[in-house]
Design a protein around this motif. Structure first.
Motif, PDB file in Angstrom:
ATOM      1  N   TRP A 253     -11.875  35.802 -18.750  1.00 45.91           N
ATOM      2  CA  TRP A 253     -12.553  36.863 -19.503  1.00 45.91           C
ATOM      3  C   TRP A 253     -12.011  38.224 -19.132  1.00 45.91           C
ATOM      4  CZ3 TRP A 253     -18.142  36.408 -21.245  1.00 45.91           C
ATOM      5  CH2 TRP A 253     -18.394  35.113 -21.696  1.00 45.91           C
TER       6      TRP A 253
ATOM      7  N   PHE B 216     -11.329  41.768 -19.949  1.00 52.39           N
ATOM      8  CA  PHE B 216     -11.589  42.814 -20.925  1.00 52.39           C
ATOM      9  C   PHE B 216     -10.986  44.139 -20.476  1.00 52.39           C
ATOM     10  CE2 PHE B 216     -14.485  39.655 -22.409  1.00 52.39           C
ATOM     11  CZ  PHE B 216     -14.432  39.806 -23.775  1.00 52.39           C
TER      12      PHE B 216
ATOM     13  N   ILE C  24     -18.443  35.732 -16.790  1.00 52.86           N
ATOM     14  CA  ILE C  24     -18.865  37.081 -17.164  1.00 52.86           C
ATOM     15  C   ILE C  24     -18.510  38.106 -16.094  1.00 52.86           C
ATOM     16  CG2 ILE C  24     -21.209  37.078 -16.207  1.00 52.86           C
ATOM     17  CD1 ILE C  24     -21.046  37.773 -19.719  1.00 52.86           C
TER      18      ILE C  24
ATOM     19  N   SER D  72     -15.220  39.622 -16.626  1.00 52.98           N
ATOM     20  CA  SER D  72     -15.192  40.647 -17.670  1.00 52.98           C
ATOM     21  C   SER D  72     -15.715  41.972 -17.119  1.00 52.98           C
ATOM     22  CB  SER D  72     -16.010  40.194 -18.873  1.00 52.98           C
ATOM     23  OG  SER D  72     -17.380  40.241 -18.571  1.00 52.98           O
ATOM     24  N   LEU D  73     -16.745  41.894 -16.276  1.00 50.82           N
ATOM     25  CA  LEU D  73     -17.275  43.131 -15.709  1.00 50.82           C
ATOM     26  C   LEU D  73     -16.251  43.790 -14.802  1.00 50.82           C
ATOM     27  CD1 LEU D  73     -20.883  41.966 -14.928  1.00 50.82           C
ATOM     28  CD2 LEU D  73     -20.147  43.442 -16.748  1.00 50.82           C
TER      29      LEU D  73
ATOM     30  N   TYR E 139     -30.127  38.492 -19.232  1.00 45.67           N
ATOM     31  CA  TYR E 139     -29.099  37.588 -18.726  1.00 45.67           C
ATOM     32  C   TYR E 139     -29.745  36.389 -18.034  1.00 45.67           C
ATOM     33  CZ  TYR E 139     -24.947  35.635 -16.819  1.00 45.67           C
ATOM     34  OH  TYR E 139     -23.938  34.760 -16.552  1.00 45.67           O
TER      35      TYR E 139
ATOM     36  N   LEU F 148     -25.001  38.679 -21.726  1.00 41.15           N
ATOM     37  CA  LEU F 148     -24.829  40.026 -21.197  1.00 41.15           C
ATOM     38  C   LEU F 148     -24.996  40.979 -22.376  1.00 41.15           C
ATOM     39  CD1 LEU F 148     -24.175  41.615 -18.658  1.00 41.15           C
ATOM     40  CD2 LEU F 148     -21.868  41.786 -19.485  1.00 41.15           C
TER      41      LEU F 148
ATOM     42  N   GLU G  80     -21.834  32.030 -24.051  1.00 42.63           N
ATOM     43  CA  GLU G  80     -21.854  33.315 -23.349  1.00 42.63           C
ATOM     44  C   GLU G  80     -20.865  34.296 -23.962  1.00 42.63           C
ATOM     45  OE1 GLU G  80     -21.834  33.934 -19.118  1.00 42.63           O
ATOM     46  OE2 GLU G  80     -22.783  32.001 -18.834  1.00 42.63           O
ATOM     47  N   MET G  81     -19.670  33.776 -24.264  1.00 37.30           N
ATOM     48  CA  MET G  81     -18.628  34.648 -24.807  1.00 37.30           C
ATOM     49  C   MET G  81     -18.980  35.136 -26.207  1.00 37.30           C
ATOM     50  SD  MET G  81     -15.456  35.864 -24.517  1.00 37.30           S
ATOM     51  CE  MET G  81     -14.025  34.995 -23.909  1.00 37.30           C
TER      52      MET G  81
ATOM     53  N   PHE H  11     -21.893  37.576 -26.113  1.00 35.42           N
ATOM     54  CA  PHE H  11     -21.425  38.846 -25.557  1.00 35.42           C
ATOM     55  C   PHE H  11     -20.755  39.678 -26.652  1.00 35.42           C
ATOM     56  CE2 PHE H  11     -17.671  40.900 -23.475  1.00 35.42           C
ATOM     57  CZ  PHE H  11     -18.342  41.778 -22.656  1.00 35.42           C
TER      58      PHE H  11
ATOM     59  N   LEU I  36     -24.268  48.709 -16.174  1.00 36.84           N
ATOM     60  CA  LEU I  36     -23.333  47.602 -15.904  1.00 36.84           C
ATOM     61  C   LEU I  36     -23.021  47.551 -14.421  1.00 36.84           C
ATOM     62  CD1 LEU I  36     -20.606  47.529 -18.692  1.00 36.84           C
ATOM     63  CD2 LEU I  36     -22.240  45.775 -18.092  1.00 36.84           C
TER      64      LEU I  36
ATOM     65  N   ILE J  37     -23.850  44.402 -11.956  1.00 40.22           N
ATOM     66  CA  ILE J  37     -22.883  43.637 -11.159  1.00 40.22           C
ATOM     67  C   ILE J  37     -23.261  43.702  -9.698  1.00 40.22           C
ATOM     68  CG2 ILE J  37     -20.457  43.243 -10.692  1.00 40.22           C
ATOM     69  CD1 ILE J  37     -19.806  45.316 -12.767  1.00 40.22           C
TER      70      ILE J  37
ATOM     71  N   LEU K 201     -26.211  39.312 -11.545  1.00 40.29           N
ATOM     72  CA  LEU K 201     -26.906  39.166 -12.816  1.00 40.29           C
ATOM     73  C   LEU K 201     -28.062  38.202 -12.668  1.00 40.29           C
ATOM     74  CD1 LEU K 201     -23.788  39.098 -15.058  1.00 40.29           C
ATOM     75  CD2 LEU K 201     -25.643  40.719 -15.223  1.00 40.29           C
TER      76      LEU K 201
ATOM     77  N   LEU L 210     -17.449  43.215  -5.464  1.00 40.66           N
ATOM     78  CA  LEU L 210     -17.140  41.952  -6.132  1.00 40.66           C
ATOM     79  C   LEU L 210     -16.165  41.125  -5.317  1.00 40.66           C
ATOM     80  CD1 LEU L 210     -16.839  42.762  -9.906  1.00 40.66           C
ATOM     81  CD2 LEU L 210     -18.533  41.382  -8.765  1.00 40.66           C
TER      82      LEU L 210
ATOM     83  N   GLN M  71     -22.831  31.445  -9.268  1.00 35.91           N
ATOM     84  CA  GLN M  71     -22.732  30.543 -10.415  1.00 35.91           C
ATOM     85  C   GLN M  71     -22.131  29.238  -9.927  1.00 35.91           C
ATOM     86  OE1 GLN M  71     -20.489  32.481 -13.472  1.00 35.91           O
ATOM     87  NE2 GLN M  71     -22.356  33.164 -14.442  1.00 35.91           N
TER      88      GLN M  71
END
Lengths: 357, 295
Positions: free
Chosen positions: A74, A76, A128, A131-132, B29, B35, B96-97, B100, B230, B234, B238, B279, B291
């Motif tokens: 994903w 973006f 997801i 993508s973020l 979410y 999202l 999901e995609m 979104f 956003l 993150i 989520l 992240l 996940q």
């Protein structure tokens, strides 16, 4: 094209069953011919400059398609690589006496290196969150460029006046268009070759069933990093061509608006197909050109097209139509009762062979 | 000392605001696995709806607040009905995609419709309560900011009570925790989805009206809150409500500190850089559930 010798006979390596795209030389040749003579049949200059932009956008969309459609990652943040390529080309042209032919691959390499760096944290994330991260990365790049006050990148005004390809005369725009076209064709060929290579197969396997792919020895690390780098290179080169054709590199190349536009093009055409992004880009570019005078309506129309396509045919126009076509052919060929299961996702072996005929 | 106090006050106000916007995204979410990229637009719709009634019909801003919340909540439910409900359970499509992208399209449509009818100009919105409060010499805070923080905290507490005590709130939590089990217990999942989307949009609309006197009312007043939300989402991970509130205040603090001690131009880049680091170190945020590892 190469279908005759890369496709061994026997049912084990049937290209259709492998999900490989089948080349249609006659159709592709005709389309290419039309594309080449387009400058002579275009009604006026605005068509030609739209077409030149569309060609560059095809290159960008194909590079994005590689990661998003085939790789299933994903990403973006592709527009950041595109814009970085444009800026790299602009900076090279402004501060170093390099011809565009050298600056374009160099800009591609810059973007590829940055894409490679971004792929390392992206490897740790799923779905997801990727993508973020990538979108966040693109925003950082955009905001840093906008906030730049050192004068190198020109802040929110961008860079301009660095020459471009240097064509002049009545056919300058045509020459630019042909360069864009060559780039788009080259990118599509690269994409096509990649999809039919072991790398492409591994990528698709990883998208469709990561656990099985990993068990069969496909290393996510190598594949994803390679794909990111290749895709970043192509996007960067597209950006560099943009900078040279339109002689400007500005932060407006990135952000939500342009992202909506390119994502719409890919989704409308069909992600994960070779022809999808091309058709989507041409279609949306044409619609955009018709609505040029009413910017708000233009974006509303874009949003509505995107929404309708995602609701009615989530896989895009090309898979939708080729599905209908396959249904039709099957119905014509088979003089028997059929059920939906006969051609649900993959055609049956005998149906597939008939389709490939 | 004054700067530190200023930072803390700013943290409280900004953090409450961010929590209000992000908690909706995280609820959506958590229950729907979508999202919601339209959350920023809902902020804007709340502000614009309130402005329409206050400026055209001379209503009090307080009534505008209520109208803004209702309009954006209805729009949130509508966007579920139009854009998301048809995608649920489609075979052969990554939900999901597609969802979104579909919320993304909705955001683009609504934003440009508003721009078409209202124009891109920024409009003034009256503050709900005028005046300033002097904390110490040199540090003052408007009553509007105090009110903003108070309303946001009250709304968040009400939401927490709703989710923990009421029948419908428990249904939302149950669907978020385990869809199959919730369905087997007879919870209508689709109604829980509609309710969640309405709640999320309503909270965003509330934030929009509260932000309106500060940021002015314009078609892209929701963009910056969306980007900040956003980041918070993150950072929190989520689908986690408790994490969202903690993350909102941390992000609010970082933003206030960078703006006050350095320059506000670099507030967003610093935040995004922080997020990239978070992240990498903790891929699912501070409180998110990992996940299911896909290897």
């Amino acid at each position: 094209m190469t279908s005759d010798h890369t496709q061994p006979t026997g049912s084990r390596w049937d290209a259709v069953r492998m999900g490989w795209p089948r080349p249609r030389p006659a159709l592709a040749g005709a389309a290419l011919l039309v594309a080449i003579v387009f400058p002579f049949i275009a009604p006026d200059r605005s068509w030609l400059s739209t077409a030149a932009l569309a060609m560059i956008t095809i290159t960008l969309a194909q590079s994005w398609n590689l990661v998003l459609g085939y790789g299933g990652v994903w990403n973006f943040g592709q527009l950041a690589f595109y814009a970085l390529g444009a800026y790299a080309a602009a900076v090279l042209a402004t501060y170093l006496p390099l011809p565009p032919w050298v600056a374009i691959p160099l800009a591609g390499l810059v973007s590829a290196a940055i894409a490679l760096l971004l792929s390392i944290p992206a490897l740790r994330l799923r779905g997801i969150y990727v993508s973020l991260l990538t979108f966040g990365f693109a925003e950082v790049v955009r905001l840093l460029i906008v906030a730049d006050q050192s004068g190198v990148t020109g802040g929110s005004y961008g860079m301009s006046g660095f020459g471009g390809f240097g064509f002049s005369g009545p056919h300058a725009l045509s020459a630019n268009y042909w360069i864009g076209l060559g780039m788009a064709v080259l990118t599509t060929l690269i994409l096509f070759a990649l999809i039919r290579s072991p790398l492409g197969n591994g990528m698709i396997a990883m998208r469709d069933n990561p656990a099985l792919a990993a068990a069969r020895g496909i290393g996510q690390r190598t594949y994803q990093m390679l794909v990111f780098a290749i895709s970043g290179f192509l996007a960067g080169a597209a950006g560099a061509v943009y900078a040279n054709v339109f002689e400007i590199a500005s932060p407006t190349l990135m952000g939500l608006g342009p992202m909506t536009l390119v994502v719409t093009m890919m989704v409308v055409g069909g992600l994960g197909t070779v022809t999808g992004p091309i058709i989507g880009t041409l279609l949306i570019s044409f619609v955009q050109m018709q609505l040029q005078d009413v910017p708000e309506v233009r974006f509303i129309a874009l949003g509505i097209v995107l929404l309708v396509v995602i609701l009615v045919m989530p896989r895009g126009l090309v898979p939708f139509i080729s599905g209908l076509w396959a249904r039709f052919r099957f119905w014509m060929d088979e003089d028997q009762d059929w059920t939906d299961e006969d051609y649900a996702d993959e055609p049956e072996p005998n149906a597939a062979r008939q389709l490939a005929r | 000392m004054n700067l530190v106090l200023q930072t803390l006050v700013s943290t409280l106000v900004q953090g409450s605001m961010l929590a209000l916007i992000t908690i909706g995204m995280n609820l959506v979410y958590g229950t729907l696995r979508v999202l919601n990229m339209a959350q920023g637009v809902m902020v804007m719709v709340g502000g614009v709806a309130a402005w329409t009634f206050v400026a055209n019909f001379g209503l009090s801003p307080w009534l505008g607040l209520v109208i803004g919340v209702i309009v954006s909540a209805l729009l949130g439910m509508l966007s579920y009905g139009v854009g998301i409900s048809r995608l649920i359970g489609r075979a052969g499509v990554d939900f999901e995609m597609t969802a979104f992208i579909s919320t993304f399209a909705i955001a683009s449509i609504v934003q440009n419709l508003v721009q078409l009818f209202y124009g891109p100009r920024q409009k003034d919105f009256p503050t709900l309560v005028p005046g300033r409060l002097e904390l110490t010499p040199g540090v003052s805070i408007t009553w509007h900011q105090v009110l903003t923080a108070a309303i946001a905290i009250a709304a968040l507490s009400a939401l927490g009570l709703f989710l923990a005590k009421s029948r419908y709130g428990l249904a939302i939590v149950a669907v978020a925790q385990n869809l199959d089990a919730a369905r087997l217990m007879g919870i209508p999942a689709r109604r829980a989805y509609v309710l969640t989307m309405g709640l999320a949009a309503g909270l965003a609309g509330l934030a929009g009206v509260l932000l309106a006197p500060v940021y002015f009312v314009s078609p892209n007043m929701g963009d910056l809150p969306m980007l900040q939300a956003l980041i918070v989402a993150i950072f929190a991970g989520l689908g986690s409500t408790k994490g969202t509130i903690i993350a909102a205040y941390i992000i609010g603090f970082v933003q206030a500190a960078v703006s006050i001690f350095w320059t506000s131009t670099y507030a967003m880049p610093v935040l995004y850089a922080l997020i990239v680091v978070v992240l990498i170190a903790r891929p699912f945020g501070i409180a998110g559930k990992p996940q299911e590892a896909r290897l």
